[in-house]
Design a protein around this motif. Structure first.
Motif, PDB file in Angstrom:
ATOM      1  N   LYS A 116      -6.664  -7.480  -2.496  1.00 25.99           N
ATOM      2  CA  LYS A 116      -8.026  -6.796  -2.887  1.00 25.99           C
ATOM      3  C   LYS A 116      -7.324  -5.381  -2.962  1.00 25.99           C
ATOM      4  O   LYS A 116      -7.711  -4.459  -3.854  1.00 25.99           O
ATOM      5  CB  LYS A 116      -9.078  -6.664  -1.667  1.00 25.99           C
ATOM      6  N   GLU A 117      -6.516  -4.885  -2.233  1.00 25.44           N
ATOM      7  CA  GLU A 117      -5.964  -3.668  -2.045  1.00 25.44           C
ATOM      8  C   GLU A 117      -5.169  -3.455  -3.425  1.00 25.44           C
ATOM      9  O   GLU A 117      -5.060  -2.388  -4.141  1.00 25.44           O
ATOM     10  CB  GLU A 117      -5.049  -3.231  -1.091  1.00 25.44           C
ATOM     11  N   LEU A 118      -4.216  -4.478  -3.894  1.00 26.00           N
ATOM     12  CA  LEU A 118      -3.449  -4.456  -5.108  1.00 26.00           C
ATOM     13  C   LEU A 118      -4.507  -4.414  -6.251  1.00 26.00           C
ATOM     14  O   LEU A 118      -4.334  -3.654  -7.321  1.00 26.00           O
ATOM     15  CB  LEU A 118      -2.710  -5.685  -5.155  1.00 26.00           C
TER      16      LEU A 118
ATOM     17  N   THR B 141      -3.976   1.803 -12.191  1.00 28.32           N
ATOM     18  CA  THR B 141      -3.807   3.431 -11.803  1.00 28.32           C
ATOM     19  C   THR B 141      -2.210   3.735 -11.722  1.00 28.32           C
ATOM     20  O   THR B 141      -1.501   2.843 -11.198  1.00 28.32           O
ATOM     21  CB  THR B 141      -4.408   3.689 -10.437  1.00 28.32           C
ATOM     22  N   SER B 142      -1.739   4.510 -12.221  1.00 31.38           N
ATOM     23  CA  SER B 142      -0.456   5.157 -12.162  1.00 31.38           C
ATOM     24  C   SER B 142       0.065   5.147 -10.661  1.00 31.38           C
ATOM     25  O   SER B 142      -0.905   5.470  -9.792  1.00 31.38           O
ATOM     26  CB  SER B 142      -0.321   6.487 -12.918  1.00 31.38           C
TER      27      SER B 142
ATOM     28  N   GLN C 245      -0.869  10.040  -4.663  1.00 39.22           N
ATOM     29  CA  GLN C 245      -1.318  11.414  -4.604  1.00 39.22           C
ATOM     30  C   GLN C 245      -2.735  11.095  -3.999  1.00 39.22           C
ATOM     31  O   GLN C 245      -3.098  12.197  -3.333  1.00 39.22           O
ATOM     32  CB  GLN C 245      -1.260  12.146  -5.842  1.00 39.22           C
ATOM     33  N   SER C 246      -3.282  10.211  -4.190  1.00 40.79           N
ATOM     34  CA  SER C 246      -4.734   9.906  -3.771  1.00 40.79           C
ATOM     35  C   SER C 246      -4.864   9.518  -2.315  1.00 40.79           C
ATOM     36  O   SER C 246      -5.945   9.976  -1.755  1.00 40.79           O
ATOM     37  CB  SER C 246      -5.573   9.081  -4.627  1.00 40.79           C
TER      38      SER C 246
END
Length: 105
Positions: free
Chosen positions: A86-88, A94-95, A101-102
């Protein structure tokens, strides 16, 4: 149909509390989550060594060991492979630079 990692994760999970004389995963679980993490680290280093050497065959073998021990470590810490998937999926498209950075520091 489940992929090989999902099937392996289920098998590993089923080894919790099993006879550690009959199951390597059970033996690792019996030694505690810290040992599971340590073993994962050892296998990761072995994979790095084979990558540096450029031995594709041995790197493939070590990569399989890394994945196995990652699944053991995740299970020892009650992290489900499905949660990693799910995290992947959340990060997909997304870069890597933007995603990193997020993250909160």
């Amino acid at each position: 149909m489940a992929n090989v990692l999902t099937r392996l994760a289920r098998t590993i999970e089923s080894r919790k509390g099993a006879d550690d004389k009959k199951s390597y995963a059970a033996k690792l679980f019996a030694r505690g989550p810290e040992k599971c993490a340590e073993k994962f680290g050892e296998e990761a280093v072995e994979a790095i060594i084979e990558a540096v050497k450029g031995d594709r065959s041995k790197l493939t073998e070590e990569a399989a060991d890394v994945l196995f021990h990652l699944l053991v470590m995740l299970s020892a810490h009650d992290v489900k492979l499905e949660d990693v998937y799910k995290e992947l999926e959340r990060r997909e498209g997304t870069s890597g630079i933007v995603e990193k950075q997020s993250r909160s520091k």
